[in-house]
Design an enzyme around this catalytic site. Sequence first.
Site, PDB file in Angstrom:
ATOM      1  N   ASP A  67       0.803  -1.222   0.000  1.00  0.00           N
ATOM      2  CA  ASP A  67       0.000   0.000   0.000  1.00  0.00           C
ATOM      3  C   ASP A  67       0.838   1.275   0.000  1.00  0.00           C
ATOM      4  O   ASP A  67       2.065   1.231   0.205  1.00  0.00           O
ATOM      5  CB  ASP A  67      -0.950  -0.007   1.213  1.00  0.00           C
ATOM      6  CG  ASP A  67      -0.280  -0.456   2.515  1.00  0.00           C
ATOM      7  OD1 ASP A  67       0.968  -0.448   2.574  1.00  0.00           O
ATOM      8  OD2 ASP A  67      -0.981  -0.823   3.451  1.00  0.00           O
ATOM      9  N   ASP A 136      -7.153  -3.256  14.498  1.00  0.00           N
ATOM     10  CA  ASP A 136      -8.554  -3.546  14.167  1.00  0.00           C
ATOM     11  C   ASP A 136      -8.677  -4.722  13.195  1.00  0.00           C
ATOM     12  O   ASP A 136      -9.746  -4.986  12.658  1.00  0.00           O
ATOM     13  CB  ASP A 136      -9.225  -2.303  13.564  1.00  0.00           C
ATOM     14  CG  ASP A 136      -8.528  -1.814  12.293  1.00  0.00           C
ATOM     15  OD1 ASP A 136      -7.539  -2.456  11.857  1.00  0.00           O
ATOM     16  OD2 ASP A 136      -8.963  -0.794  11.737  1.00  0.00           O
ATOM     17  N   HIS A 138      -6.992  -5.050  10.289  1.00  0.00           N
ATOM     18  CA  HIS A 138      -6.798  -4.781   8.862  1.00  0.00           C
ATOM     19  C   HIS A 138      -5.488  -5.377   8.349  1.00  0.00           C
ATOM     20  O   HIS A 138      -4.527  -5.531   9.105  1.00  0.00           O
ATOM     21  CB  HIS A 138      -6.903  -3.284   8.531  1.00  0.00           C
ATOM     22  CG  HIS A 138      -5.758  -2.422   8.939  1.00  0.00           C
ATOM     23  ND1 HIS A 138      -5.893  -1.323   9.760  1.00  0.00           N
ATOM     24  CD2 HIS A 138      -4.444  -2.459   8.623  1.00  0.00           C
ATOM     25  CE1 HIS A 138      -4.715  -0.743   9.919  1.00  0.00           C
ATOM     26  NE2 HIS A 138      -3.822  -1.420   9.239  1.00  0.00           N
ATOM     27  N   GLU A 143      -9.516  -2.017   5.556  1.00  0.00           N
ATOM     28  CA  GLU A 143     -10.127  -1.744   6.845  1.00  0.00           C
ATOM     29  C   GLU A 143     -11.320  -2.675   7.086  1.00  0.00           C
ATOM     30  O   GLU A 143     -11.848  -3.270   6.139  1.00  0.00           O
ATOM     31  CB  GLU A 143     -10.590  -0.281   6.871  1.00  0.00           C
ATOM     32  CG  GLU A 143      -9.465   0.733   6.708  1.00  0.00           C
ATOM     33  CD  GLU A 143      -8.585   0.859   7.952  1.00  0.00           C
ATOM     34  OE1 GLU A 143      -8.467  -0.105   8.727  1.00  0.00           O
ATOM     35  OE2 GLU A 143      -7.989   1.937   8.138  1.00  0.00           O
TER      36      GLU A 143
HETATM   37  C1  GLP Z   1      -0.369   0.075   8.542  1.00  0.00           C
HETATM   38  C2  GLP Z   1      -0.017  -0.689   7.288  1.00  0.00           C
HETATM   39  C3  GLP Z   1      -0.213  -2.177   7.498  1.00  0.00           C
HETATM   40  C4  GLP Z   1       0.477  -2.605   8.784  1.00  0.00           C
HETATM   41  C5  GLP Z   1      -0.157  -1.902   9.952  1.00  0.00           C
HETATM   42  C6  GLP Z   1       0.446  -2.300  11.287  1.00  0.00           C
HETATM   43  O1  GLP Z   1      -1.734   0.308   8.664  1.00  0.00           O
HETATM   44  N1  GLP Z   1      -0.787  -0.281   6.169  1.00  0.00           N
HETATM   45  O2  GLP Z   1       0.308  -2.870   6.391  1.00  0.00           O
HETATM   46  O3  GLP Z   1       0.334  -3.990   8.944  1.00  0.00           O
HETATM   47  O4  GLP Z   1       0.082  -0.517   9.742  1.00  0.00           O
HETATM   48  O5  GLP Z   1       1.572  -1.563  11.561  1.00  0.00           O
HETATM   49  P1  GLP Z   1       2.591  -1.818  12.727  1.00  0.00           P
HETATM   50  O6  GLP Z   1       3.425  -2.943  12.280  1.00  0.00           O
HETATM   51  O7  GLP Z   1       3.371  -0.547  12.833  1.00  0.00           O
HETATM   52  O8  GLP Z   1       1.807  -2.129  13.939  1.00  0.00           O
END
Ligand code: GLP
Length: 263
Positions: A67, A136, A138, A143
């Site tokens: 993304d 959440d 995702h 989402e």
């Molecule tokens: C963002 C990214 C996800 C990632 C999530 C969790 O929303 N788009 O791909 O998995 O964050 O991030 P973290 O690893 O910092 O908890």
Amino acid sequence: MEVIILNTPEEVATLAAELVSKQVQDRSDSVLGMATGGTPLKTYEKIIKKNMTGTLSFAEVTTFNLDEYIGLSPEHPRSYRYFMQENLFDHIDIRPENTHIPNGLAENPIDEGPAYEAKILAAGGIDLQILGIGSDGHIGFNEPTSSMGSRTRVKTLTESTLEDNQRFFKAGETQPTLAITMGIQTIMEARHVVLLANGSGKAEAIQQTIEGPLSARCPASILQFHEKATVIIDEEASSKLELTDYYKRVREEQETLLARFGD
Ligand code: GLP
């Protein structure tokens, strides 16, 4: 779904880096799906080390990131392109033209989704997709209530995701509320999906992913349907699971089987 519970985030990263290595050693022109966020950082450090010591080469590897924020240029320090350059690509022997991230500045962001899908298809699909998970549930930026059949497209971020990711933005910096993300179906088409999670903040989402009902409320729960999904988590992230002892026993027995009959 293979559930692997390890003691620490360090051990999670070590195993994740080993899986990436094995994939690339088995097929030097592998197509890897990459993730951003705090979780895969240690894995990337370990991959860089393996590359530096010459045990792993990315010269023929192609990557596709999950993304990108809409409105951030590749040079913007909060863009996912910048993140990937800083934390992985600039330190390994990958060819820049083989690294793909959705274009957050696409003139028409709606067309960017199908164009990204076409590139994944032309590369032969993703062999191994690294995933983190939002608190959440995702995956990518899919989402809760995202269509389980979705493909790369524009998504509006939830308040909860904006809050979780605020820590990456400096005070006064504009945090985008839209992103382009691979869809859930895009992720499901990866031949092997490796989801990583650490810490108690992910425990609820992990419990729902592994043991909850299949539900668009927790997009990661779709992985229950994946033929080859490996979930690697630390003790804290596993703290709300009900069948922990079973997962640990499965792992022990799996290791015994592998030792006897190979993989
Ligand atoms: C963002 C990214 C996800 C990632 C999530 C969790 O929303 N788009 O791909 O998995 O964050 O991030 P973290 O690893 O910092 O908890």
